[in-house]
Design an enzyme around this catalytic site. Sequence first.
Site, PDB file in Angstrom:
ATOM      1  N   GLN B 125      22.971  52.357   6.017  1.00  0.00           N
ATOM      2  CA  GLN B 125      23.139  53.034   4.871  1.00  0.00           C
ATOM      3  C   GLN B 125      24.163  54.085   5.094  1.00  0.00           C
ATOM      4  O   GLN B 125      24.225  55.049   5.919  1.00  0.00           O
ATOM      5  CB  GLN B 125      21.812  53.697   4.691  1.00  0.00           C
ATOM      6  CG  GLN B 125      20.885  52.834   3.667  1.00  0.00           C
ATOM      7  CD  GLN B 125      19.544  54.019   3.362  1.00  0.00           C
ATOM      8  OE1 GLN B 125      19.361  54.279   2.245  1.00  0.00           O
ATOM      9  NE2 GLN B 125      19.058  54.114   4.359  1.00  0.00           N
ATOM     10  N   SER B 128      23.191  59.768   2.574  1.00  0.00           N
ATOM     11  CA  SER B 128      23.294  61.039   2.907  1.00  0.00           C
ATOM     12  C   SER B 128      24.925  61.628   3.089  1.00  0.00           C
ATOM     13  O   SER B 128      25.574  61.156   3.784  1.00  0.00           O
ATOM     14  CB  SER B 128      22.429  61.576   3.835  1.00  0.00           C
ATOM     15  OG  SER B 128      21.219  61.256   3.672  1.00  0.00           O
ATOM     16  N   SER B 160      21.595  55.717   9.772  1.00  0.00           N
ATOM     17  CA  SER B 160      20.761  55.236  10.988  1.00  0.00           C
ATOM     18  C   SER B 160      21.461  54.075  11.575  1.00  0.00           C
ATOM     19  O   SER B 160      21.947  52.842  10.849  1.00  0.00           O
ATOM     20  CB  SER B 160      19.463  54.495  10.417  1.00  0.00           C
ATOM     21  OG  SER B 160      18.771  55.792   9.913  1.00  0.00           O
ATOM     22  N   GLU B 250      12.824  51.565  -0.866  1.00  0.00           N
ATOM     23  CA  GLU B 250      12.558  52.311   0.214  1.00  0.00           C
ATOM     24  C   GLU B 250      11.491  52.781   0.222  1.00  0.00           C
ATOM     25  O   GLU B 250      10.719  53.100   1.054  1.00  0.00           O
ATOM     26  CB  GLU B 250      13.742  52.878   0.645  1.00  0.00           C
ATOM     27  CG  GLU B 250      13.736  53.721   1.754  1.00  0.00           C
ATOM     28  CD  GLU B 250      15.163  54.651   1.988  1.00  0.00           C
ATOM     29  OE1 GLU B 250      15.097  54.979   3.097  1.00  0.00           O
ATOM     30  OE2 GLU B 250      15.867  55.042   0.994  1.00  0.00           O
ATOM     31  N   ASN B 372       9.337  64.454   0.454  1.00  0.00           N
ATOM     32  CA  ASN B 372       7.971  64.400   0.016  1.00  0.00           C
ATOM     33  C   ASN B 372       7.924  65.417  -1.439  1.00  0.00           C
ATOM     34  O   ASN B 372       7.344  65.164  -2.333  1.00  0.00           O
ATOM     35  CB  ASN B 372       6.924  64.609   0.949  1.00  0.00           C
ATOM     36  CG  ASN B 372       6.505  63.245   1.549  1.00  0.00           C
ATOM     37  OD1 ASN B 372       7.277  62.452   1.520  1.00  0.00           O
ATOM     38  ND2 ASN B 372       5.431  63.446   2.336  1.00  0.00           N
ATOM     39  N   GLU B 373       8.421  66.532  -1.012  1.00  0.00           N
ATOM     40  CA  GLU B 373       8.685  67.517  -2.194  1.00  0.00           C
ATOM     41  C   GLU B 373       9.350  66.814  -3.595  1.00  0.00           C
ATOM     42  O   GLU B 373       8.862  67.008  -4.500  1.00  0.00           O
ATOM     43  CB  GLU B 373       9.290  68.678  -1.875  1.00  0.00           C
ATOM     44  CG  GLU B 373       8.592  69.703  -0.963  1.00  0.00           C
ATOM     45  CD  GLU B 373       8.555  68.997   0.638  1.00  0.00           C
ATOM     46  OE1 GLU B 373       9.158  68.153   0.833  1.00  0.00           O
ATOM     47  OE2 GLU B 373       7.336  69.623   1.228  1.00  0.00           O
TER      48      GLU B 373
END
Lengths: 319, 391
Positions: B125, B128, B160, B250, B372-373
């Site tokens: 991927q 980012s 990754s 994902e 998670n935010e």
Amino acid sequence: MKFALDAETRDFAASVDEMLRRADVPAAIRAWNDGDTAAGLAVWGKLEQQGVFALLADEESGGMGATAVEGVAIAEILGRHGVPGPVVESMFVAPAIGRPAADAPVTVAAPPLAPLAAGADVASAAFHLAADGTVSEAELGDRERSVDRARTLAAATAGAGVGSADPVDAVNHGALGTAAVQLGLASAMLEMSVEYAKQREQFGRPIGEQQAIKHKAADMAIAIEMARPLLWAGALAIAGNPDAPAAAVRDVSAAYVACGDAADLARRSALQIHGAIGYTMEHSLGLYLTKSHALRAAWGSAAYHRGRILESIESEGAR
Amino acid sequence: MDLELEQSDLDFRAEVREWLEANVPAEPLPSMDTAEGFAAHRAWEARMAEDRMSVVSWPEEYGGRDCGLTRWVIFEEEYYRAGAPGRVSQNGIFLLAPTLFEHANPEQLARIMPRMARADDVWAQAWSEPESGSDLASLRSTAKRTDGGWLLSGQKTWSSRASFADMGFGLFRTDPEQSRHRGLTYFMFDLRADGVTVRPIDQLDGEPGFAELFLEDVFVPDDPSAQGNSGVIGDVDNGWKVAMSTANNERGLSLRSPGRFLATTDRLVRLWRERSGDLDARERGAAGDRVVDAWIGSRAYELSTWGTVTTLNSGGQLGSESSINKVFWSEWDIATHQTALDLLGPEGERADEKWQDGYLFALAGPIYAGTNEIQKNVIAERLLGLPRGNR
């Protein structure tokens, strides 16, 4: 494999929901809190007409012979509206001890786990279930107030014997029904919080724009949505698994713990989002909050149910 | 309502179980975040592909078995239950492949998928960027039109296994006039092409599981036969929409299949059976509660997956619910590993302890696939309808 409510059950639940929406249940709860149960019992009458209390009773005794899956779907709706009175005992426990609630409300106590008969003031019949499975008419002690002002309690002792029942199955039914009502109450508290956060402004903006508020609401939604599949599985385990009582015990207790935890979180978060207005009886949040709080250990403490699960998974071949 | 599997599905489970029993390496493979381990994992994926076990849910023409969702979940349960190796090709088969099946043209599929199924190409991927994590639309990498193709430039990071992988996929800005999520295009590119520099980054466990990618006028030809399997997925300037289908995958079902949770819970319960007798009363009660809560969590996740399978099998779609899943499993994963480590006591500190590796990996759960935010904002706004407001 089809792990979803069928259309018939969804329609039935929607019709009960619609009836309760129109019935102004909050007003009935407020009156019940002040000792006037007439409006609340009128709601019971309408629920009875829709067949809610005969749902789980077998057809031979005039019931609808539905399974616990339909039962939890409807009980969640009753919880969502905060219907006062011994809902769990009438809908779930009475049929499980062979005393279908022909004349609802009916209450059942099962000492030592559930020693207090709920709704003692309005019940047309009260039963006592002993640990050995003996079912008898209950002799009720003094009426006592619950932290939920619409709930009247009384200690129960065994009177004249009327039959026998599987005590584990009866406790499973009480716990499952309580879990369903708790999930409904949690959903109601989430829904109220979202509505409130949309319209309540601070510093000139709706508080629902704040991430701290959003995350409280999201945490409630996560707890509720992840508890519901456990509730359904608990119902399936009771309904279709007479050969696997251990699985029923485990899945019902999982539902009880998860729905109870979701309700715990909802009470805390909903009150925090509402602020001081939520701490007053002028606002309806308190009606749901105290009801949910009262049910925390109604059919066993969370520790008791976690203990049942631990016993089950400790034995080999639990899954 | 029921949770009963059909006989043909049970037969499939038996077949997969038998195959795994016969083929899963007896000794665990070395970490796939090392050169040696990466090669060993690639060989394992090729072995799976020989018997059409690497991508069971894909169409047969690309190396799969055309299995529906139900059997895919069964396969994953069995895979983790057997303790089979982690999937080195997971970014390709779980994240890129669903996007390709939805947006790629037939020619691309015929070219790319069989190689992915055999792990001839292992994909990394390239989402980012420095300064651009969960706010993916703030990325700064660009793609400029040139004779016969595109030139990619910029920097991608925390990719990754890009240290060892063959190909990358990610978003690049193709229209500099547009901002945020407009004017982006979804590209595949060769990690060995001229102009690509890969700098490995060590993760918390000390292995180079991440890499940083520096791209300097990396050529992506229009002609599909040139330069590996690079190219554009979907329409130019429409990359955001294309990417979002990957993002839901994902967060939702695919990357964290329930099989992993069931297998982890089984290990935890075994550990409890072995260890609980040695605990004193003070430790026992609290630890027992946490073991139970881990079990309840995995059961909830398992059941909620069957609910999702039911929804999808009857024509429904996976929407923001995947954000609920994501927050749930990532928190569960950490709590469960912590519980196991607490049961192990001081012995758990050993670096070769499997629970310790799992814990470090679990720590990343609330960060990747959208923090998670961010997921909680999605739940609050899209599922509950709270106002967006200023951030």
